[in-house]
Motif scaffolding. Structure first.
Motif, PDB file in Angstrom:
ATOM      1  N   PRO A  86       0.815  -1.218   0.000  1.00  0.00           N
ATOM      2  CA  PRO A  86       0.000   0.000   0.000  1.00  0.00           C
ATOM      3  C   PRO A  86       0.850   1.270   0.000  1.00  0.00           C
ATOM      4  N   THR A  87       0.363   2.257  -0.697  1.00  0.00           N
ATOM      5  CA  THR A  87       0.945   3.595  -0.705  1.00  0.00           C
ATOM      6  C   THR A  87      -0.127   4.544  -0.174  1.00  0.00           C
ATOM      7  N   PRO A  88       0.226   5.768   0.160  1.00  0.00           N
ATOM      8  CA  PRO A  88      -0.833   6.705   0.571  1.00  0.00           C
ATOM      9  C   PRO A  88      -1.927   6.844  -0.492  1.00  0.00           C
ATOM     10  N   ALA A  89      -1.524   6.934  -1.756  1.00  0.00           N
ATOM     11  CA  ALA A  89      -2.515   7.100  -2.830  1.00  0.00           C
ATOM     12  C   ALA A  89      -3.397   5.860  -2.970  1.00  0.00           C
ATOM     13  N   SER A  90      -2.800   4.658  -2.901  1.00  0.00           N
ATOM     14  CA  SER A  90      -3.613   3.443  -3.061  1.00  0.00           C
ATOM     15  C   SER A  90      -4.526   3.230  -1.852  1.00  0.00           C
ATOM     16  N   THR A  91      -4.091   3.665  -0.687  1.00  0.00           N
ATOM     17  CA  THR A  91      -4.927   3.544   0.513  1.00  0.00           C
ATOM     18  C   THR A  91      -6.133   4.464   0.403  1.00  0.00           C
ATOM     19  N   ILE A  92      -5.920   5.696  -0.013  1.00  0.00           N
ATOM     20  CA  ILE A  92      -7.034   6.635  -0.191  1.00  0.00           C
ATOM     21  C   ILE A  92      -7.973   6.132  -1.278  1.00  0.00           C
ATOM     22  N   LYS A  93      -7.405   5.614  -2.370  1.00  0.00           N
ATOM     23  CA  LYS A  93      -8.232   5.070  -3.448  1.00  0.00           C
ATOM     24  C   LYS A  93      -9.087   3.912  -2.933  1.00  0.00           C
ATOM     25  N   ALA A  94      -8.482   3.042  -2.134  1.00  0.00           N
ATOM     26  CA  ALA A  94      -9.227   1.908  -1.572  1.00  0.00           C
ATOM     27  C   ALA A  94     -10.326   2.377  -0.626  1.00  0.00           C
ATOM     28  N   LEU A  95     -10.036   3.385   0.189  1.00  0.00           N
ATOM     29  CA  LEU A  95     -11.057   3.911   1.099  1.00  0.00           C
ATOM     30  C   LEU A  95     -12.211   4.529   0.316  1.00  0.00           C
ATOM     31  N   ARG A  96     -11.892   5.249  -0.739  1.00  0.00           N
ATOM     32  CA  ARG A  96     -12.942   5.887  -1.545  1.00  0.00           C
ATOM     33  C   ARG A  96     -13.750   4.872  -2.347  1.00  0.00           C
ATOM     34  N   ALA A  97     -13.251   3.655  -2.455  1.00  0.00           N
ATOM     35  CA  ALA A  97     -13.986   2.586  -3.140  1.00  0.00           C
ATOM     36  C   ALA A  97     -14.798   1.745  -2.163  1.00  0.00           C
ATOM     37  N   THR A  98     -14.691   2.032  -0.876  1.00  0.00           N
ATOM     38  CA  THR A  98     -15.418   1.273   0.150  1.00  0.00           C
ATOM     39  C   THR A  98     -16.896   1.667   0.102  1.00  0.00           C
ATOM     40  N   THR A  99     -17.750   0.683  -0.135  1.00  0.00           N
ATOM     41  CA  THR A  99     -19.182   0.973  -0.269  1.00  0.00           C
ATOM     42  C   THR A  99     -20.010   0.551   0.935  1.00  0.00           C
ATOM     43  N   ALA A 100     -19.415  -0.202   1.852  1.00  0.00           N
ATOM     44  CA  ALA A 100     -20.184  -0.669   3.011  1.00  0.00           C
ATOM     45  C   ALA A 100     -19.257  -0.846   4.206  1.00  0.00           C
ATOM     46  N   TYR A 101     -19.127   0.217   5.012  1.00  0.00           N
ATOM     47  CA  TYR A 101     -18.258   0.159   6.191  1.00  0.00           C
ATOM     48  C   TYR A 101     -19.062   0.551   7.422  1.00  0.00           C
ATOM     49  N   ASN A 102     -19.023  -0.283   8.442  1.00  0.00           N
ATOM     50  CA  ASN A 102     -19.668   0.061   9.721  1.00  0.00           C
ATOM     51  C   ASN A 102     -18.860  -0.463  10.911  1.00  0.00           C
ATOM     52  N   ALA A 103     -17.559  -0.731  10.693  1.00  0.00           N
ATOM     53  CA  ALA A 103     -16.671  -1.231  11.753  1.00  0.00           C
ATOM     54  C   ALA A 103     -17.224  -2.515  12.372  1.00  0.00           C
ATOM     55  N   ASP A 104     -17.669  -3.413  11.531  1.00  0.00           N
ATOM     56  CA  ASP A 104     -18.241  -4.698  11.970  1.00  0.00           C
ATOM     57  C   ASP A 104     -19.401  -4.520  12.935  1.00  0.00           C
ATOM     58  N   GLY A 105     -20.210  -3.485  12.721  1.00  0.00           N
ATOM     59  CA  GLY A 105     -21.406  -3.277  13.530  1.00  0.00           C
ATOM     60  C   GLY A 105     -21.237  -2.326  14.698  1.00  0.00           C
ATOM     61  N   ILE A 106     -20.066  -1.702  14.836  1.00  0.00           N
ATOM     62  CA  ILE A 106     -19.892  -0.718  15.909  1.00  0.00           C
ATOM     63  C   ILE A 106     -20.640   0.567  15.562  1.00  0.00           C
ATOM     64  N   LEU A 107     -20.623   0.937  14.303  1.00  0.00           N
ATOM     65  CA  LEU A 107     -21.333   2.142  13.872  1.00  0.00           C
ATOM     66  C   LEU A 107     -22.803   1.811  13.640  1.00  0.00           C
ATOM     67  N   PRO A 108     -23.695   2.751  13.903  1.00  0.00           N
ATOM     68  CA  PRO A 108     -25.127   2.480  13.757  1.00  0.00           C
ATOM     69  C   PRO A 108     -25.628   2.500  12.324  1.00  0.00           C
ATOM     70  N   VAL A 109     -24.837   3.020  11.401  1.00  0.00           N
ATOM     71  CA  VAL A 109     -25.207   3.048   9.991  1.00  0.00           C
ATOM     72  C   VAL A 109     -24.041   2.515   9.172  1.00  0.00           C
ATOM     73  N   THR A 110     -24.336   2.032   7.996  1.00  0.00           N
ATOM     74  CA  THR A 110     -23.300   1.585   7.072  1.00  0.00           C
ATOM     75  C   THR A 110     -22.947   2.745   6.162  1.00  0.00           C
ATOM     76  N   LEU A 111     -21.667   3.063   6.099  1.00  0.00           N
ATOM     77  CA  LEU A 111     -21.190   4.204   5.321  1.00  0.00           C
ATOM     78  C   LEU A 111     -20.715   3.760   3.952  1.00  0.00           C
ATOM     79  N   ASN A 112     -21.042   4.546   2.951  1.00  0.00           N
ATOM     80  CA  ASN A 112     -20.594   4.325   1.577  1.00  0.00           C
ATOM     81  C   ASN A 112     -19.617   5.441   1.243  1.00  0.00           C
ATOM     82  N   TYR A 113     -18.329   5.164   1.377  1.00  0.00           N
ATOM     83  CA  TYR A 113     -17.323   6.195   1.151  1.00  0.00           C
ATOM     84  C   TYR A 113     -17.135   6.504  -0.330  1.00  0.00           C
ATOM     85  N   SER A 114     -17.707   5.712  -1.214  1.00  0.00           N
ATOM     86  CA  SER A 114     -17.579   6.024  -2.641  1.00  0.00           C
ATOM     87  C   SER A 114     -18.436   7.235  -3.010  1.00  0.00           C
TER      88      SER A 114
END
Length: 160
Positions: A86-114
């Protein structure tokens, strides 16, 4: 009318010299509280706090500790999603491609970072905890949600 505090929920408040003055007040937390039935995300979070922060079974994170854990969890997700080197750019790209993140249910909603990277979601959900003589008591095992009022940055009030 009730008092709702955006911060202050943590194991250091009960028993403090101000605890009596906040009796009956409500505190919000954007992360699943540990005093409702745990899920996989909370179990991993508890294990990490016990291992690295030496939490006891009766301790639970405050706002800052919880946000730090969630930030680290999201960064780990980005690094893992970025591939073997991973590089900083590839990490940011991967985060921006994340469509369903909720920290395995810790967060009350599922976030779509795309689509919501750096922007508010249309719904804000939080768990409410009431300060009582015996400590914090959850209002519900499910979060209370509010909608943004169209054309504004204000939320409808949570249901208590």
């Amino acid at each position: 009318k009730v008092s709702i505090f955006a911060t202050g929920f943590g194991d250091n408040l009960p028993g403090s010299n101000v605890w009596q003055t906040v009796q009956g007040a409500y505190f919000v937390t954007s992360a699943r509280p540990w005093n409702i039935p745990a899920n996989a995300g909370v179990e991993a979070e508890q294990a990490a706090f016990r291992k690295y922060a030496h939490f006891t079974a009766s301790q639970f994170p405050d706002y800052g500790q919880s946000e730090a854990y969630l930030g680290a969890d999201l960064m780990i997700h980005g690094l893992e999603s970025a591939g073997a080197n991973p590089t900083p750019a590839s990490t940011i790209k991967a985060l921006r491609a994340t469509t369903a993140y909720n920290a395995d249910g810790i967060l009350p909603v599922t976030l779509n970072y795309s689509v919501n990277f750096g922007y508010n979601t249309k719904t804000e959900c939080l768990w409410l905890e009431k300060a009582t003589q015996s400590g914090f008591e959850p209002v519900s095992a499910t979060p209370s949600c509010s909608q943004y009022i169209p054309g504004s940055t204000s939320l409808t009030p949570p249901k208590i």
